[in-house]
Write a protein that holds these residues in place. Structure first.
Motif, PDB file in Angstrom:
ATOM      1  N   ILE A 253      75.821  -6.513  14.249  1.00 49.77           N
ATOM      2  CA  ILE A 253      74.474  -6.269  13.727  1.00 49.77           C
ATOM      3  C   ILE A 253      73.810  -5.147  14.512  1.00 49.77           C
ATOM      4  O   ILE A 253      73.185  -4.250  13.935  1.00 49.77           O
ATOM      5  CB  ILE A 253      73.630  -7.554  13.790  1.00 49.77           C
ATOM      6  CG1 ILE A 253      74.191  -8.597  12.818  1.00 49.77           C
ATOM      7  CG2 ILE A 253      72.165  -7.257  13.458  1.00 49.77           C
ATOM      8  CD1 ILE A 253      73.506  -9.948  12.894  1.00 49.77           C
ATOM      9  N   ARG A 254      73.952  -5.174  15.829  1.00 47.00           N
ATOM     10  CA  ARG A 254      73.359  -4.135  16.675  1.00 47.00           C
ATOM     11  C   ARG A 254      73.886  -2.748  16.291  1.00 47.00           C
ATOM     12  O   ARG A 254      73.113  -1.795  16.149  1.00 47.00           O
ATOM     13  CB  ARG A 254      73.679  -4.430  18.142  1.00 47.00           C
ATOM     14  CG  ARG A 254      73.182  -3.356  19.121  1.00 47.00           C
ATOM     15  CD  ARG A 254      73.760  -3.580  20.511  1.00 47.00           C
ATOM     16  NE  ARG A 254      73.439  -2.482  21.410  1.00 47.00           N
ATOM     17  CZ  ARG A 254      72.465  -2.504  22.303  1.00 47.00           C
ATOM     18  NH1 ARG A 254      71.707  -3.580  22.429  1.00 47.00           N
ATOM     19  NH2 ARG A 254      72.245  -1.460  23.083  1.00 47.00           N
ATOM     20  N   ILE A 255      75.202  -2.637  16.130  1.00 45.21           N
ATOM     21  CA  ILE A 255      75.808  -1.351  15.771  1.00 45.21           C
ATOM     22  C   ILE A 255      75.272  -0.863  14.431  1.00 45.21           C
ATOM     23  O   ILE A 255      74.961   0.324  14.257  1.00 45.21           O
ATOM     24  CB  ILE A 255      77.346  -1.475  15.727  1.00 45.21           C
ATOM     25  CG1 ILE A 255      77.898  -1.670  17.144  1.00 45.21           C
ATOM     26  CG2 ILE A 255      77.969  -0.238  15.085  1.00 45.21           C
ATOM     27  CD1 ILE A 255      79.364  -2.042  17.180  1.00 45.21           C
ATOM     28  N   ASN A 256      75.156  -1.779  13.471  1.00 47.94           N
ATOM     29  CA  ASN A 256      74.628  -1.404  12.155  1.00 47.94           C
ATOM     30  C   ASN A 256      73.185  -0.935  12.248  1.00 47.94           C
ATOM     31  O   ASN A 256      72.794   0.036  11.592  1.00 47.94           O
ATOM     32  CB  ASN A 256      74.747  -2.585  11.186  1.00 47.94           C
ATOM     33  CG  ASN A 256      76.103  -2.665  10.513  1.00 47.94           C
ATOM     34  OD1 ASN A 256      76.335  -2.043   9.488  1.00 47.94           O
ATOM     35  ND2 ASN A 256      77.012  -3.423  11.114  1.00 47.94           N
ATOM     36  N   VAL A 257      72.383  -1.622  13.056  1.00 46.16           N
ATOM     37  CA  VAL A 257      70.981  -1.225  13.227  1.00 46.16           C
ATOM     38  C   VAL A 257      70.897   0.158  13.862  1.00 46.16           C
ATOM     39  O   VAL A 257      70.126   1.020  13.418  1.00 46.16           O
ATOM     40  CB  VAL A 257      70.224  -2.258  14.085  1.00 46.16           C
ATOM     41  CG1 VAL A 257      68.841  -1.733  14.467  1.00 46.16           C
ATOM     42  CG2 VAL A 257      70.083  -3.572  13.332  1.00 46.16           C
ATOM     43  N   GLN A 258      71.693   0.389  14.896  1.00 45.90           N
ATOM     44  CA  GLN A 258      71.679   1.695  15.558  1.00 45.90           C
ATOM     45  C   GLN A 258      72.111   2.803  14.604  1.00 45.90           C
ATOM     46  O   GLN A 258      71.557   3.909  14.629  1.00 45.90           O
ATOM     47  CB  GLN A 258      72.586   1.662  16.791  1.00 45.90           C
ATOM     48  CG  GLN A 258      72.032   0.821  17.928  1.00 45.90           C
ATOM     49  CD  GLN A 258      72.998   0.692  19.094  1.00 45.90           C
ATOM     50  OE1 GLN A 258      74.199   0.515  18.902  1.00 45.90           O
ATOM     51  NE2 GLN A 258      72.484   0.775  20.307  1.00 45.90           N
ATOM     52  N   THR A 259      73.090   2.506  13.760  1.00 48.38           N
ATOM     53  CA  THR A 259      73.548   3.493  12.785  1.00 48.38           C
ATOM     54  C   THR A 259      72.452   3.808  11.776  1.00 48.38           C
ATOM     55  O   THR A 259      72.195   4.977  11.454  1.00 48.38           O
ATOM     56  CB  THR A 259      74.797   2.980  12.050  1.00 48.38           C
ATOM     57  OG1 THR A 259      75.851   2.761  12.997  1.00 48.38           O
ATOM     58  CG2 THR A 259      75.272   3.986  11.004  1.00 48.38           C
ATOM     59  N   MET A 260      71.785   2.760  11.273  1.00 55.37           N
ATOM     60  CA  MET A 260      70.716   2.970  10.298  1.00 55.37           C
ATOM     61  C   MET A 260      69.558   3.754  10.909  1.00 55.37           C
ATOM     62  O   MET A 260      68.976   4.630  10.254  1.00 55.37           O
ATOM     63  CB  MET A 260      70.243   1.625   9.742  1.00 55.37           C
ATOM     64  CG  MET A 260      71.271   0.946   8.849  1.00 55.37           C
ATOM     65  SD  MET A 260      70.664  -0.521   7.958  1.00 55.37           S
ATOM     66  CE  MET A 260      70.438  -1.690   9.298  1.00 55.37           C
ATOM     67  N   ILE A 261      69.228   3.459  12.159  1.00 53.62           N
ATOM     68  CA  ILE A 261      68.161   4.193  12.839  1.00 53.62           C
ATOM     69  C   ILE A 261      68.555   5.659  13.011  1.00 53.62           C
ATOM     70  O   ILE A 261      67.731   6.568  12.850  1.00 53.62           O
ATOM     71  CB  ILE A 261      67.840   3.541  14.196  1.00 53.62           C
ATOM     72  CG1 ILE A 261      67.079   2.228  13.979  1.00 53.62           C
ATOM     73  CG2 ILE A 261      67.016   4.481  15.080  1.00 53.62           C
ATOM     74  CD1 ILE A 261      66.819   1.442  15.251  1.00 53.62           C
ATOM     75  N   GLY A 262      69.821   5.896  13.323  1.00 55.41           N
ATOM     76  CA  GLY A 262      70.300   7.270  13.455  1.00 55.41           C
ATOM     77  C   GLY A 262      70.151   8.049  12.158  1.00 55.41           C
ATOM     78  O   GLY A 262      69.737   9.216  12.157  1.00 55.41           O
ATOM     79  N   TYR A 263      70.479   7.405  11.043  1.00 55.78           N
ATOM     80  CA  TYR A 263      70.311   8.049   9.738  1.00 55.78           C
ATOM     81  C   TYR A 263      68.838   8.347   9.468  1.00 55.78           C
ATOM     82  O   TYR A 263      68.483   9.417   8.961  1.00 55.78           O
ATOM     83  CB  TYR A 263      70.860   7.144   8.629  1.00 55.78           C
ATOM     84  CG  TYR A 263      72.367   7.122   8.515  1.00 55.78           C
ATOM     85  CD1 TYR A 263      73.119   8.280   8.702  1.00 55.78           C
ATOM     86  CD2 TYR A 263      73.043   5.943   8.201  1.00 55.78           C
ATOM     87  CE1 TYR A 263      74.504   8.260   8.586  1.00 55.78           C
ATOM     88  CE2 TYR A 263      74.429   5.919   8.083  1.00 55.78           C
ATOM     89  CZ  TYR A 263      75.149   7.075   8.272  1.00 55.78           C
ATOM     90  OH  TYR A 263      76.518   7.055   8.152  1.00 55.78           O
ATOM     91  N   LEU A 264      67.979   7.395   9.796  1.00 60.63           N
ATOM     92  CA  LEU A 264      66.547   7.572   9.560  1.00 60.63           C
ATOM     93  C   LEU A 264      66.003   8.738  10.389  1.00 60.63           C
ATOM     94  O   LEU A 264      65.217   9.554   9.894  1.00 60.63           O
ATOM     95  CB  LEU A 264      65.820   6.270   9.887  1.00 60.63           C
ATOM     96  CG  LEU A 264      64.345   6.180   9.504  1.00 60.63           C
ATOM     97  CD1 LEU A 264      63.990   4.755   9.084  1.00 60.63           C
ATOM     98  CD2 LEU A 264      63.447   6.596  10.662  1.00 60.63           C
ATOM     99  N   GLU A 265      66.421   8.819  11.643  1.00 61.44           N
ATOM    100  CA  GLU A 265      65.982   9.923  12.506  1.00 61.44           C
ATOM    101  C   GLU A 265      66.435  11.266  11.946  1.00 61.44           C
ATOM    102  O   GLU A 265      65.679  12.252  11.965  1.00 61.44           O
ATOM    103  CB  GLU A 265      66.542   9.727  13.914  1.00 61.44           C
ATOM    104  CG  GLU A 265      65.894   8.596  14.684  1.00 61.44           C
ATOM    105  CD  GLU A 265      66.558   8.332  16.014  1.00 61.44           C
ATOM    106  OE1 GLU A 265      65.885   7.810  16.927  1.00 61.44           O
ATOM    107  OE2 GLU A 265      67.765   8.644  16.154  1.00 61.44           O
TER     108      GLU A 265
END
Length: 254
Positions: free
Chosen positions: A167-179
């Motif tokens: 879940i953490r990895i997925n959240v970090q990936t989604m945040i990276g896309y948003l940035e």
């Protein structure tokens, strides 16, 4: 809905804990603490997991794990498209028309950027809810139960901390896309502003007129700052929605 899920499983967690021995309670508390530490994105952890776990088992075109990337790709492409060739669009225009055209394009870039960030933030939170429901469904399902065809089928590892890391990895990936999307619209605003500056300089050099020197630049700067602020707000909101998954992530059928 995430808050309701969290409250429900906090209650179940504490009820189960109350029936355990002191040693078992310590293990339960340890699981919860470990999940909380993993979900705190400010912590540096070893996020190594089985890359084949935590993936959606596709049913047709539904439940695509690439949807966030698709949102990212289309948004970055849209920002580039809106900024591309703007110098040519200003060619031959009078000063007032250049200002009007530039102001309109900046407004459009800002509005579209806000819309795209909102869309990605909503998807990220809905994905977190999907993760939570999937973990709970897995923990509650017995071998005799049939799999609900309407539920998203995600392959999870058995280990609690491994689930949390996925879940953490997925959240970090989604945040990276948003940035990246936020940055692409800020870049688009910068490109349009540069095109404006070059065009207005050429026009005023040929025929000096009273042209506001700062209004367009100030608008561009304000829009860029707004997008950066929206990015920070969206990331904080996503992070805050990871917290309700603490009890769901620590919930097991052991």
């Amino acid at each position: 809905e995430l808050e309701a899920l969290s409250s429900h499983y906090a209650l179940l967690f504490n009820r189960r804990k109350a029936k355990l021995s002191a040693e078992q309670k310590s293990v339960f508390d340890g699981k919860l603490k470990e999940v909380q530490q993993i979900f705190d994105l400010s912590n540096e952890i070893d996020a190594g997991t089985d890359s084949n776990k935590g993936k959606t088992v596709e049913r047709g075109n539904e439940g695509s794990s690439d949807e966030m990337k698709n949102l990212h790709d289309s948004s970055v492409g849209k920002a580039a498209e809106m900024a591309a060739g703007f110098t040519n669009a200003l060619a031959g225009l009078a000063a007032n028309d250049i200002i009007q055209r530039t102001t309109g394009r900046l407004d459009s870039l800002h509005s579209e950027g806000v819309h795209r960030l909102s869309e990605m933030c909503c998807f990220a939170v809905s994905q977190l809810l999907t993760f939570g429901k999937s973990i709970i469904s897995l923990a509650n399902k017995t071998e005799e139960e049939e799999v609900d065809g309407n539920k998203v089928n995600i392959e999870w590892p058995e280990d609690v901390s491994a689930k949390a890391k996925i879940i953490r990895i997925n959240v970090q990936t989604m945040i990276g896309y948003l940035e990246a999307v936020s940055n692409s619209f800020v870049t688009g605003i910068s490109d349009v502003t540069e095109a404006y500056q070059a065009s207005i300089k050429g026009v005023t050099a040929e025929s000096p007129t009273a042209v506001p020197k700062t209004s367009v630049q100030e608008k561009a700067s304000a829009f860029s700052e707004h997008l950066r602020a929206d990015q920070i707000t969206a990331i904080r909101f996503i992070n805050s929605k990871v917290i309700p998954l603490n009890y769901a992530g620590a919930h097991t059928d052991d």
